[in-house]
Design an enzyme around this catalytic site. Sequence first.
Site, PDB file in Angstrom:
ATOM      1  N   ASP A  60       0.875  -1.175   0.000  1.00  0.00           N
ATOM      2  CA  ASP A  60       0.000   0.000   0.000  1.00  0.00           C
ATOM      3  C   ASP A  60       0.908   1.220   0.000  1.00  0.00           C
ATOM      4  O   ASP A  60       1.561   1.506   1.006  1.00  0.00           O
ATOM      5  CB  ASP A  60      -0.890  -0.029   1.238  1.00  0.00           C
ATOM      6  CG  ASP A  60      -1.778   1.208   1.367  1.00  0.00           C
ATOM      7  OD1 ASP A  60      -1.686   2.109   0.499  1.00  0.00           O
ATOM      8  OD2 ASP A  60      -2.552   1.278   2.336  1.00  0.00           O
ATOM      9  N   SER A 140      -1.558  12.714 -16.122  1.00  0.00           N
ATOM     10  CA  SER A 140      -2.837  12.743 -16.832  1.00  0.00           C
ATOM     11  C   SER A 140      -2.955  14.053 -17.587  1.00  0.00           C
ATOM     12  O   SER A 140      -2.445  15.092 -17.144  1.00  0.00           O
ATOM     13  CB  SER A 140      -4.001  12.625 -15.853  1.00  0.00           C
ATOM     14  OG  SER A 140      -5.243  12.867 -16.496  1.00  0.00           O
ATOM     15  N   TYR A 155      -8.625  15.628  -8.148  1.00  0.00           N
ATOM     16  CA  TYR A 155      -7.836  14.754  -9.032  1.00  0.00           C
ATOM     17  C   TYR A 155      -6.945  15.547 -10.002  1.00  0.00           C
ATOM     18  O   TYR A 155      -5.735  15.262 -10.091  1.00  0.00           O
ATOM     19  CB  TYR A 155      -8.756  13.804  -9.792  1.00  0.00           C
ATOM     20  CG  TYR A 155      -8.021  12.899 -10.752  1.00  0.00           C
ATOM     21  CD1 TYR A 155      -7.301  11.801 -10.295  1.00  0.00           C
ATOM     22  CD2 TYR A 155      -8.031  13.145 -12.127  1.00  0.00           C
ATOM     23  CE1 TYR A 155      -6.617  10.962 -11.172  1.00  0.00           C
ATOM     24  CE2 TYR A 155      -7.349  12.314 -13.009  1.00  0.00           C
ATOM     25  CZ  TYR A 155      -6.654  11.230 -12.534  1.00  0.00           C
ATOM     26  OH  TYR A 155      -5.978  10.417 -13.403  1.00  0.00           O
ATOM     27  N   LYS A 159      -2.621  15.604 -10.303  1.00  0.00           N
ATOM     28  CA  LYS A 159      -1.849  15.301 -11.507  1.00  0.00           C
ATOM     29  C   LYS A 159      -0.993  16.493 -11.929  1.00  0.00           C
ATOM     30  O   LYS A 159       0.100  16.317 -12.479  1.00  0.00           O
ATOM     31  CB  LYS A 159      -2.786  14.864 -12.632  1.00  0.00           C
ATOM     32  CG  LYS A 159      -3.422  13.504 -12.371  1.00  0.00           C
ATOM     33  CD  LYS A 159      -2.361  12.425 -12.130  1.00  0.00           C
ATOM     34  CE  LYS A 159      -2.932  11.042 -11.961  1.00  0.00           C
ATOM     35  NZ  LYS A 159      -1.887  10.011 -11.773  1.00  0.00           N
TER      36      LYS A 159
END
Length: 243
Positions: A60, A140, A155, A159
């Site tokens: 993890d 991304s 999000y 990125k």
Amino acid sequence: MERWAGKVAVVTGASVGIGAAIVKQLLKDGLIVVGLARRVEKMKELVDDPEAKLHAVECDITNEVNVITAFAWIRENFGSIDVLVNNAGFTKESTLSDGSLEDWRVVFDVNVLGLCVCTREAVRSMRESNGEAVIIHISSLAGERVPAVPGFNVYPATKRAVNALAHTLRHELAGTKIRVSTISPGVVATELLANYSTFTSDMLQASPTLMPEDVAQAVFFILSLPPHVLVQDIILRPLGESW
């Protein structure tokens, strides 16, 4: 690619989607691949060849002790790390106007802080060996051009942070043989998008999308270039994508 045969590559988020495609590509190219993921059983399903040099390690990346332990195991069993692909990514549908700190924090923990800890551990190994090495962050297009996707919340910010971290790392590693690259794809047909009600299966089938193998090919391209060539950024977009 012959010079990478027998070298050690670490891929995070290796069990599904883009990570799984990258693992398969690196194995095809003759590298020893250590896949880090929470779902080890999924990684073991990636290859049918018992001779494939894939080593699945449960990890993890939001847990620093997990990461340190995993990288110590890699160094003990394989020596230096030659390639790190920071692919692990997470998103959770929420909003900035009424979302919870817990929802935002887990996205940053995976996409930013987990990436930083994995990078730190890999760089320590790479510096010790002082050989050719490559670090690739899977970012991304949303980090460059924020789309109007309901529920995207933090999000895109994570990125964009990944892109900045790559630049900072390049400054820190100036004078070494370690190259740092980012790959920023547009919409890729993976289970990551299943977390969003916007991206239904019908919607994805009707829209231009990339496949995970397309991103894996970009990894192949970066590694195939001579050691003196640094690919700073690759942006991949499916033909016809308009945002």
